[in-house]
Design a protein around this motif. Structure first.
Motif, PDB file in Angstrom:
ATOM      1  N   PHE A   6     -18.700 -31.041 -64.227  1.00 22.55           N
ATOM      2  CA  PHE A   6     -17.325 -31.260 -63.787  1.00 22.55           C
ATOM      3  C   PHE A   6     -16.877 -32.637 -64.246  1.00 22.55           C
ATOM      4  O   PHE A   6     -17.621 -33.602 -64.145  1.00 22.55           O
ATOM      5  N   LYS A   7     -15.664 -32.696 -64.763  1.00 19.70           N
ATOM      6  CA  LYS A   7     -15.062 -33.963 -65.171  1.00 19.70           C
ATOM      7  C   LYS A   7     -13.641 -33.997 -64.627  1.00 19.70           C
ATOM      8  O   LYS A   7     -12.908 -33.012 -64.711  1.00 19.70           O
ATOM      9  N   LEU A   8     -13.227 -35.154 -64.064  1.00 18.73           N
ATOM     10  CA  LEU A   8     -11.882 -35.332 -63.540  1.00 18.73           C
ATOM     11  C   LEU A   8     -11.205 -36.463 -64.313  1.00 18.73           C
ATOM     12  O   LEU A   8     -11.765 -37.551 -64.441  1.00 18.73           O
ATOM     13  N   THR A  34     -11.481 -41.132 -67.480  1.00 19.30           N
ATOM     14  CA  THR A  34     -12.310 -40.168 -66.783  1.00 19.30           C
ATOM     15  C   THR A  34     -12.709 -40.806 -65.466  1.00 19.30           C
ATOM     16  O   THR A  34     -13.420 -41.807 -65.449  1.00 19.30           O
ATOM     17  N   LEU A  35     -12.225 -40.248 -64.371  1.00 13.92           N
ATOM     18  CA  LEU A  35     -12.503 -40.809 -63.051  1.00 13.92           C
ATOM     19  C   LEU A  35     -13.914 -40.510 -62.590  1.00 13.92           C
ATOM     20  O   LEU A  35     -14.528 -41.315 -61.902  1.00 13.92           O
ATOM     21  N   HIS A  40      -4.691 -43.368 -54.019  1.00 17.44           N
ATOM     22  CA  HIS A  40      -4.160 -42.008 -53.987  1.00 17.44           C
ATOM     23  C   HIS A  40      -3.774 -41.540 -55.393  1.00 17.44           C
ATOM     24  O   HIS A  40      -3.059 -42.213 -56.111  1.00 17.44           O
ATOM     25  N   LYS A  41      -4.293 -40.409 -55.789  1.00 12.53           N
ATOM     26  CA  LYS A  41      -3.953 -39.772 -57.062  1.00 12.53           C
ATOM     27  C   LYS A  41      -3.321 -38.432 -56.746  1.00 12.53           C
ATOM     28  O   LYS A  41      -3.942 -37.578 -56.123  1.00 12.53           O
ATOM     29  N   HIS A  42      -2.091 -38.241 -57.154  1.00  8.71           N
ATOM     30  CA  HIS A  42      -1.415 -36.975 -56.875  1.00  8.71           C
ATOM     31  C   HIS A  42      -2.076 -35.857 -57.661  1.00  8.71           C
ATOM     32  O   HIS A  42      -2.447 -36.028 -58.829  1.00  8.71           O
ATOM     33  N   LYS A  43      -2.192 -34.702 -57.044  1.00  7.99           N
ATOM     34  CA  LYS A  43      -2.848 -33.550 -57.667  1.00  7.99           C
ATOM     35  C   LYS A  43      -2.245 -33.190 -59.017  1.00  7.99           C
ATOM     36  O   LYS A  43      -2.942 -32.716 -59.902  1.00  7.99           O
ATOM     37  N   ASP A  44      -0.956 -33.428 -59.194  1.00  7.30           N
ATOM     38  CA  ASP A  44      -0.308 -33.080 -60.452  1.00  7.30           C
ATOM     39  C   ASP A  44      -0.554 -34.106 -61.551  1.00  7.30           C
ATOM     40  O   ASP A  44      -0.147 -33.899 -62.689  1.00  7.30           O
ATOM     41  N   LYS A  45      -1.225 -35.190 -61.232  1.00  6.53           N
ATOM     42  CA  LYS A  45      -1.517 -36.220 -62.225  1.00  6.53           C
ATOM     43  C   LYS A  45      -2.998 -36.242 -62.593  1.00  6.53           C
ATOM     44  O   LYS A  45      -3.507 -37.212 -63.136  1.00  6.53           O
ATOM     45  N   LEU A  46      -3.666 -35.141 -62.283  1.00  8.15           N
ATOM     46  CA  LEU A  46      -5.096 -35.015 -62.567  1.00  8.15           C
ATOM     47  C   LEU A  46      -5.362 -33.777 -63.402  1.00  8.15           C
ATOM     48  O   LEU A  46      -4.700 -32.755 -63.241  1.00  8.15           O
ATOM     49  N   THR A  47      -6.334 -33.872 -64.286  1.00  5.95           N
ATOM     50  CA  THR A  47      -6.839 -32.719 -65.021  1.00  5.95           C
ATOM     51  C   THR A  47      -8.316 -32.569 -64.670  1.00  5.95           C
ATOM     52  O   THR A  47      -9.059 -33.550 -64.687  1.00  5.95           O
ATOM     53  N   ALA A  48      -8.715 -31.365 -64.334  1.00  6.76           N
ATOM     54  CA  ALA A  48     -10.108 -31.077 -64.019  1.00  6.76           C
ATOM     55  C   ALA A  48     -10.680 -30.187 -65.114  1.00  6.76           C
ATOM     56  O   ALA A  48     -10.006 -29.280 -65.595  1.00  6.76           O
ATOM     57  N   GLU A  49     -11.902 -30.472 -65.487  1.00 12.79           N
ATOM     58  CA  GLU A  49     -12.609 -29.654 -66.478  1.00 12.79           C
ATOM     59  C   GLU A  49     -13.960 -29.263 -65.899  1.00 12.79           C
ATOM     60  O   GLU A  49     -14.704 -30.119 -65.434  1.00 12.79           O
ATOM     61  N   PHE A  50     -14.237 -27.962 -65.915  1.00 10.66           N
ATOM     62  CA  PHE A  50     -15.509 -27.435 -65.444  1.00 10.66           C
ATOM     63  C   PHE A  50     -16.171 -26.674 -66.577  1.00 10.66           C
ATOM     64  O   PHE A  50     -15.502 -25.974 -67.335  1.00 10.66           O
ATOM     65  N   THR A  51     -17.487 -26.778 -66.675  1.00 10.69           N
ATOM     66  CA  THR A  51     -18.240 -26.019 -67.664  1.00 10.69           C
ATOM     67  C   THR A  51     -19.415 -25.336 -66.975  1.00 10.69           C
ATOM     68  O   THR A  51     -20.159 -25.979 -66.235  1.00 10.69           O
ATOM     69  N   LEU A  52     -19.545 -24.047 -67.197  1.00 10.81           N
ATOM     70  CA  LEU A  52     -20.703 -23.282 -66.739  1.00 10.81           C
ATOM     71  C   LEU A  52     -21.556 -22.997 -67.966  1.00 10.81           C
ATOM     72  O   LEU A  52     -21.066 -22.439 -68.948  1.00 10.81           O
TER      73      LEU A  52
END
Length: 157
Positions: free
Chosen positions: A60-62, A70-71, A91-103
């Motif tokens: 997981f990367k945020l 990369t937070l 505070h980081k607004h949800k709309d100003k974040l990108t999440a990346e998940f890899t399985l």
């Protein structure tokens, strides 16, 4: 609201599993995100279930969309039904974040089977077009052994 959470969430359903994802502000825990793997009935997948799907590890990367920073980056080196991470931060607004998940899967066939379940006829449009505040995508890695989820507004390159 009680815990000051301000998060986005979605799910993609396969025949053998449901993928649930969240990202945003988790109150006192800070900015964060999660991916969870569940049975179609809503029970968390156990190690045996994950092994049957061929999942070996996850990550997981945020990313802060404003700075490009990369937070956090988190890896699970064994099959896990839940991969998560939080970073105490302003505070980081949800709309100003990108999440990346890899399985990561044991082989290409397992990754392809997993991907096909969420990109098949009923889920195709949902899997290709899911998003919360911008663009999202689901793809198979170039080596064929991983399924990658990204959601949020992608930085312009």
């Amino acid at each position: 609201m009680l815990l000051f959470f301000n998060i986005n969430g979605t799910k993609l359903e396969g025949q053998d599993f449901t993928v649930r994802m969240w990202k945003g502000n988790y109150g006192l825990a800070g900015a964060g995100g999660e991916i969870g793997l569940y049975t179609p009935g809503g029970r968390s997948l156990n190690r045996s279930d994950l092994k049957k799907l061929g999942i070996e590890s996850s990550s997981f990367k945020l990313i802060d969309n404003e700075s490009g920073e990369t937070l956090l980056s988190n890896k699970e080196n064994k099959p896990s039904f839940w991969t998560t991470g939080f970073k105490p931060t302003k505070h980081k607004h949800k709309d100003k974040l990108t999440a990346e998940f890899t399985l990561n899967f044991k082989d290409e066939a397992s990754a392809e089977n997993f991907f096909n379940q969420i990109s098949g006829s009923k889920q195709k449009e949902k899997a290709e077009n899911y998003y919360w505040n911008g663009k999202g995508d689901v793809s198979v890695s170039s080596n064929g052994n991983s399924v990658h989820f990204r959601y949020g507004t992608k930085q312009e390159e």
